[in-house]
Design an enzyme around this catalytic site. Structure first.
Site, PDB file in Angstrom:
ATOM      1  N   LYS A 158       0.827  -1.208   0.000  1.00 18.87           N
ATOM      2  CA  LYS A 158       0.000   0.000   0.000  1.00 18.87           C
ATOM      3  C   LYS A 158       0.858   1.254   0.000  1.00 18.87           C
ATOM      4  O   LYS A 158       1.913   1.293   0.638  1.00 18.87           O
ATOM      5  CB  LYS A 158      -0.906   0.034   1.239  1.00 18.87           C
ATOM      6  N   GLU A 200       0.963  -5.139   4.235  1.00 16.13           N
ATOM      7  CA  GLU A 200       0.023  -5.743   5.189  1.00 16.13           C
ATOM      8  C   GLU A 200      -0.333  -7.143   4.740  1.00 16.13           C
ATOM      9  O   GLU A 200      -0.341  -7.440   3.541  1.00 16.13           O
ATOM     10  CB  GLU A 200      -1.283  -4.919   5.228  1.00 16.13           C
ATOM     11  N   LYS A 201      -0.677  -7.973   5.695  1.00 15.57           N
ATOM     12  CA  LYS A 201      -1.288  -9.259   5.368  1.00 15.57           C
ATOM     13  C   LYS A 201      -2.605  -8.955   4.664  1.00 15.57           C
ATOM     14  O   LYS A 201      -3.346  -8.068   5.069  1.00 15.57           O
ATOM     15  CB  LYS A 201      -1.531 -10.069   6.642  1.00 15.57           C
ATOM     16  N   LEU A 203      -6.309  -9.480   3.809  1.00 11.93           N
ATOM     17  CA  LEU A 203      -7.516 -10.129   4.343  1.00 11.93           C
ATOM     18  C   LEU A 203      -8.401 -10.461   3.147  1.00 11.93           C
ATOM     19  O   LEU A 203      -8.745  -9.590   2.361  1.00 11.93           O
ATOM     20  CB  LEU A 203      -8.218  -9.190   5.333  1.00 11.93           C
ATOM     21  N   GLU A 275     -12.061   3.572  10.059  1.00 12.53           N
ATOM     22  CA  GLU A 275     -12.427   2.488   9.139  1.00 12.53           C
ATOM     23  C   GLU A 275     -11.719   1.198   9.538  1.00 12.53           C
ATOM     24  O   GLU A 275     -10.500   1.196   9.732  1.00 12.53           O
ATOM     25  CB  GLU A 275     -11.987   2.820   7.711  1.00 12.53           C
ATOM     26  N   ARG A 291     -13.150  13.910   8.450  1.00  6.85           N
ATOM     27  CA  ARG A 291     -14.148  14.828   7.877  1.00  6.85           C
ATOM     28  C   ARG A 291     -15.556  14.304   8.156  1.00  6.85           C
ATOM     29  O   ARG A 291     -15.736  13.169   8.588  1.00  6.85           O
ATOM     30  CB  ARG A 291     -13.952  14.886   6.359  1.00  6.85           C
ATOM     31  N   VAL A 294     -19.979  11.376   3.497  1.00 10.64           N
ATOM     32  CA  VAL A 294     -21.179  11.285   2.658  1.00 10.64           C
ATOM     33  C   VAL A 294     -22.285  10.521   3.392  1.00 10.64           C
ATOM     34  O   VAL A 294     -23.441  10.951   3.421  1.00 10.64           O
ATOM     35  CB  VAL A 294     -20.857  10.567   1.322  1.00 10.64           C
ATOM     36  N   ARG A 337     -26.616   5.754  -2.875  1.00 16.00           N
ATOM     37  CA  ARG A 337     -26.040   6.918  -3.567  1.00 16.00           C
ATOM     38  C   ARG A 337     -26.587   6.957  -4.986  1.00 16.00           C
ATOM     39  O   ARG A 337     -26.300   6.068  -5.792  1.00 16.00           O
ATOM     40  CB  ARG A 337     -24.527   6.821  -3.596  1.00 16.00           C
TER      41      ARG A 337
HETATM   42  C1  MV4 Z   1      -7.119  -4.076   2.486  1.00 19.70           C
HETATM   43  C2  MV4 Z   1      -7.837  -5.174   1.963  1.00 19.70           C
HETATM   44  C3  MV4 Z   1      -7.472  -6.436   2.388  1.00 19.70           C
HETATM   45  N1  MV4 Z   1      -6.445  -6.600   3.239  1.00 19.70           N
HETATM   46  N2  MV4 Z   1      -6.122  -4.292   3.357  1.00 19.70           N
HETATM   47  C4  MV4 Z   1      -9.180  -0.747  -0.260  1.00 19.70           C
HETATM   48  C5  MV4 Z   1      -9.356   0.702  -0.012  1.00 19.70           C
HETATM   49  C6  MV4 Z   1      -8.482   1.055   1.135  1.00 19.70           C
HETATM   50  N3  MV4 Z   1      -9.179   1.981   1.974  1.00 19.70           N
HETATM   51  C7  MV4 Z   1      -8.160  -0.226   1.811  1.00 19.70           C
HETATM   52  N4  MV4 Z   1      -8.607  -1.265   0.940  1.00 19.70           N
HETATM   53  C8  MV4 Z   1      -8.406  -2.571   1.247  1.00 19.70           C
HETATM   54  N5  MV4 Z   1      -7.404  -2.818   2.144  1.00 19.70           N
HETATM   55  C9  MV4 Z   1      -5.790  -5.530   3.708  1.00 19.70           C
HETATM   56  N6  MV4 Z   1      -4.773  -5.718   4.540  1.00 19.70           N
HETATM   57  C10 MV4 Z   1      -8.876  -4.933   1.055  1.00 19.70           C
HETATM   58  C11 MV4 Z   1      -9.164  -3.620   0.695  1.00 19.70           C
HETATM   59  C12 MV4 Z   1     -10.270  -3.470  -0.230  1.00 19.70           C
HETATM   60  C13 MV4 Z   1     -11.464  -2.847   0.162  1.00 19.70           C
HETATM   61  C14 MV4 Z   1     -11.621  -2.300   1.423  1.00 19.70           C
HETATM   62  C15 MV4 Z   1     -12.800  -1.693   1.796  1.00 19.70           C
HETATM   63  C16 MV4 Z   1     -13.857  -1.653   0.911  1.00 19.70           C
HETATM   64  C17 MV4 Z   1     -13.735  -2.181  -0.346  1.00 19.70           C
HETATM   65  C18 MV4 Z   1     -12.542  -2.783  -0.742  1.00 19.70           C
HETATM   66  C19 MV4 Z   1     -12.415  -3.321  -2.017  1.00 19.70           C
HETATM   67  C20 MV4 Z   1     -11.238  -3.897  -2.394  1.00 19.70           C
HETATM   68  C21 MV4 Z   1     -10.164  -3.978  -1.509  1.00 19.70           C
END
Ligand code: MV4
Length: 448
Positions: A158, A200-201, A203, A275, A291, A294, A337
């Protein structure tokens, strides 16, 4: 309390802030681009100032024009809404330097949460559960392999300057790691001018669950429970619900209190959203939004509480008007939305709304700035309204949503209304049985 607030935004959120101000006896100043001269937020505000040409960088992101507008009109505070300058720490500082109150967090906290590595480090120290991964930035492929070995594949690389999923790369095994790592770095450099990445691992099938908090300048912090925002497409939320269909009251209270206590420790100020990814009964922090969001209305519905009024009160130095023990949850709320776009391709569909009728009746709220004959400009995002439904339980809420969608009239442009009409008939949606990947699969199944 403030006498006059400048609302540095447009569309439905500008109206939402205007409404809170008027109910508090505060005068409002609207700002707009030349493309928005006849927009509803301009018409309803007590005063308005044109900032510049349509492009956001010349108007809604034009800091000098915004400060000048606030000074000329004598506004004592600026509300940034969401998007645009809402999470720009430099803007918050400039506003304060002009003796105007920024209705939002301290610039230092915006900075900390804007950098995803410092956000994670800070939240971990404050007691928030984190996704297992590198403790800081990862500079080399050798280091990346070491981290991946420690936590196990798959891993996600990331961008520290990223957020919202930009610059993320998945490596399923060691053979994919070098490429994923190098791609994440170069994409991050190109997008943000910063190639700092962390690991990160991964998920596999979590839900996205976020906690709403509010903190005043007297050290008081409360949480307002969670929103389930798992239904997303390409990192854009599509439908949100409060409360989550899968959390027990015990889990809710536990993660709520852990989050509340951490935010108290941070000395945070204002509204915020923490989050999490939620998988197998565990919460893992990913990001914090500093912030108003929405999807705040679904929390307002299930807590019967005005978050925008509270945000303004907090910025004016007042104490929280509610204690944790007085925040109770009732019923269920869903937000759809409504975007001006093709619901299958998500291609924007700007143009003129030829016929408009907002849904109403019991438990129905339609937050929008559109009207009959409104021309949707092509310069900004495609969200033209939010349909927020509230009922005593989730099945009744879905039935009410079905009814509200059926009475919505929005012609002349394509909208996402047909998406929701189909989505709410899906048995898995009705069972609340979904995760962050579910909607993308569902959309694919719709085109065949
Ligand atoms: C992740 C993940 C799985 N594992 N982190 C996508 C947006 C960003 N805010 C973080 N995201 C993710 N991080 C780890 N370690 C999967 C996502 C992700 C996701 C997260 C929230 C809502 C929709 C998503 C769609 C694809 C991937």
């Amino acid at each position: 309390m403030f006498e006059k607030v400048l609302i540095a935004n447009r569309g439905e959120i500008a109206l939402r802030i205007h409404r809170a101000c008027k109910e508090m006896g505060i005068a409002t100043v609207a700002v707009h681009s030349t493309a928005d001269s006849s927009a509803m937020h301009v018409r309803l505000a007590d005063e308005s100032v044109c900032l510049g040409p349509p492009a956001a960088k010349d108007s809604y992101l034009n800091v000098a024009a915004l400060i000048a507008a606030a000074e000329i009109t004598g506004a004592d505070a600026i509300h940034p809404g969401y998007g645009f300058l809402s999470e720009n720490a430099r803007f918050a500082e400039i506003v304060a330097a002009h003796d105007i109150t920024f209705i939002g967090p301290k610039a230092a906290h915006i900075d900390v949460m804007g950098d995803k590595i410092t956000a994670k480090e800070t939240m971990g120290k404050a007691g928030i559960p984190l996704v297992p991964g590198s403790p800081g930035g990862v500079d080399t492929t050798e280091q990346a392999h070491k981290v991946a070995k420690e936590f196990g594949f798959p891993v996600l690389i990331k961008a520290s300057s990223g957020g919202g999923g930009r610059g993320m790369k998945l490596a399923r095994d060691a053979s994919e790691l070098d490429n994923a790592f190098n791609n994440a770095r170069s994409e991050s450099k190109a997008a943000f001018g910063d190639d700092t990445v962390y690991i990160e691992k991964y998920l596999e099938i979590p839900r996205h669950i976020e906690i709403q908090i509010a903190a005043d300048s007297h050290g008081n912090v409360v949480h307002f429970g969670e929103r389930d925002c798992s239904l997303q497409r390409r990192n854009q939320k599509v439908l949100e619900e409060a409360l989550s269909p899968v959390l027990t009251q015990k889990e809710r209270e536990k993660i709520g209190e852990v989050t509340r206590a951490a935010i108290e420790k941070l000395g945070y100020l204002g509204l915020g959203t923490i989050e999490y990814l939620y998988e197998n009964g565990e919460f893992y922090f990913i990001e914090m939004n500093t912030r108003l969001q929405v999807e705040h209305p679904i929390t307002e519905q299930v807590t019967d509480f005005d978050l925008v009024r509270e945000q303004i009160r907090i910025a004016a130095g007042e104490k929280l008007s509610i204690k944790q023990e007085d925040i109770a949850f009732r019923g269920h709320s869903i937000e759809c939305r409504i975007n001006a776009e093709d619901w299958q391709t998500f291609t924007p569909s700007p143009g003129t709304i030829t016929d408009f009728h907002a849904p109403g009746g019991p438990g129905v709220r339609f937050d929008s700035a559109v009207y009959d004959g409104y021309r949707i400009p092509p310069y900004y995002d495609s969200m033209i309204g939010k349909l927020i439904v509230f009922a005593e339980d989730r099945p009744t809420c879905i039935a009410r949503l079905r009814r509200a969608l059926s009475e919505t009239v929005l012609t002349g442009v394509k909208t996402t209304v047909p998406l929701f009409q189909r989505l709410i008939e899906d048995p898995e949606f009705q069972a609340g049985d979904y995760n962050i990947h579910w909607l993308e699969h569902w959309l694919e199944s719709q085109s065949s």
